[in-house]
Design a protein around this motif. Sequence first.
Motif, PDB file in Angstrom:
ATOM      1  N   ALA A 136     -18.228  70.362  73.333  1.00  0.00           N
ATOM      2  CA  ALA A 136     -17.062  70.181  72.728  1.00  0.00           C
ATOM      3  C   ALA A 136     -17.080  69.251  71.513  1.00  0.00           C
ATOM      4  O   ALA A 136     -16.599  69.433  70.532  1.00  0.00           O
ATOM      5  N   ALA A 137     -18.267  68.430  71.580  1.00  0.00           N
ATOM      6  CA  ALA A 137     -18.506  67.509  70.462  1.00  0.00           C
ATOM      7  C   ALA A 137     -19.353  68.310  69.289  1.00  0.00           C
ATOM      8  O   ALA A 137     -18.968  68.187  68.200  1.00  0.00           O
ATOM      9  N   LYS A 138     -19.998  69.474  69.911  1.00  0.00           N
ATOM     10  CA  LYS A 138     -20.596  70.222  68.754  1.00  0.00           C
ATOM     11  C   LYS A 138     -19.452  71.018  68.058  1.00  0.00           C
ATOM     12  O   LYS A 138     -19.578  71.103  66.971  1.00  0.00           O
ATOM     13  N   SER A 139     -18.587  71.677  68.962  1.00  0.00           N
ATOM     14  CA  SER A 139     -17.516  72.431  68.258  1.00  0.00           C
ATOM     15  C   SER A 139     -16.735  71.635  67.369  1.00  0.00           C
ATOM     16  O   SER A 139     -16.308  72.152  66.263  1.00  0.00           O
ATOM     17  N   THR A 140     -16.312  70.371  67.870  1.00  0.00           N
ATOM     18  CA  THR A 140     -15.447  69.428  66.863  1.00  0.00           C
ATOM     19  C   THR A 140     -16.340  69.198  65.536  1.00  0.00           C
ATOM     20  O   THR A 140     -15.986  69.237  64.587  1.00  0.00           O
ATOM     21  N   GLU A 195     -14.929  75.418  85.554  1.00  0.00           N
ATOM     22  CA  GLU A 195     -15.157  74.035  85.979  1.00  0.00           C
ATOM     23  C   GLU A 195     -14.795  74.237  87.474  1.00  0.00           C
ATOM     24  O   GLU A 195     -13.835  74.878  87.967  1.00  0.00           O
ATOM     25  N   ASP A 201     -22.964  71.337  79.821  1.00  0.00           N
ATOM     26  CA  ASP A 201     -22.515  69.900  79.577  1.00  0.00           C
ATOM     27  C   ASP A 201     -21.264  70.216  78.448  1.00  0.00           C
ATOM     28  O   ASP A 201     -21.580  70.315  77.434  1.00  0.00           O
ATOM     29  N   VAL A 202     -20.112  70.230  79.147  1.00  0.00           N
ATOM     30  CA  VAL A 202     -18.903  70.592  78.473  1.00  0.00           C
ATOM     31  C   VAL A 202     -18.565  69.542  77.267  1.00  0.00           C
ATOM     32  O   VAL A 202     -18.042  69.776  76.185  1.00  0.00           O
ATOM     33  N   SER A 203     -18.956  68.317  77.752  1.00  0.00           N
ATOM     34  CA  SER A 203     -18.759  67.252  76.537  1.00  0.00           C
ATOM     35  C   SER A 203     -19.730  67.237  75.283  1.00  0.00           C
ATOM     36  O   SER A 203     -19.206  67.333  74.058  1.00  0.00           O
ATOM     37  N   ALA A 204     -20.930  67.839  75.633  1.00  0.00           N
ATOM     38  CA  ALA A 204     -21.946  68.102  74.501  1.00  0.00           C
ATOM     39  C   ALA A 204     -21.159  69.057  73.671  1.00  0.00           C
ATOM     40  O   ALA A 204     -21.209  69.394  72.458  1.00  0.00           O
TER      41      ALA A 204
END
Length: 78
Positions: free
Chosen positions: A51-55, A26, A46-49
């Motif tokens: 992170a969502a993929k990982s979750t 970051e 895009d860390v939010s995407a």
Amino acid sequence: MFVKPVAGRTVRDPVKGTFLPEEGAEVAKSTFWDRRLRDGDVITIDVSAAAAKSTTAVKSTDAVAEKAAASTDAGSAS
């Protein structure tokens, strides 16, 4: 913004004075990082995407494991 160096490139973080890790980091948006992006030295992630993929992947793996455990438990009860 989260940036990652392109394969085969090393980019020094001007604030920390260290090289940007291969997995990325970051960083504060600045003209320095805008130039690195424009020159093709780094890419943005895009860390939010991610992170969502990982979750989602973890939830999916957990569901498969629970299903396997349930079928094993049912099979051993017979």
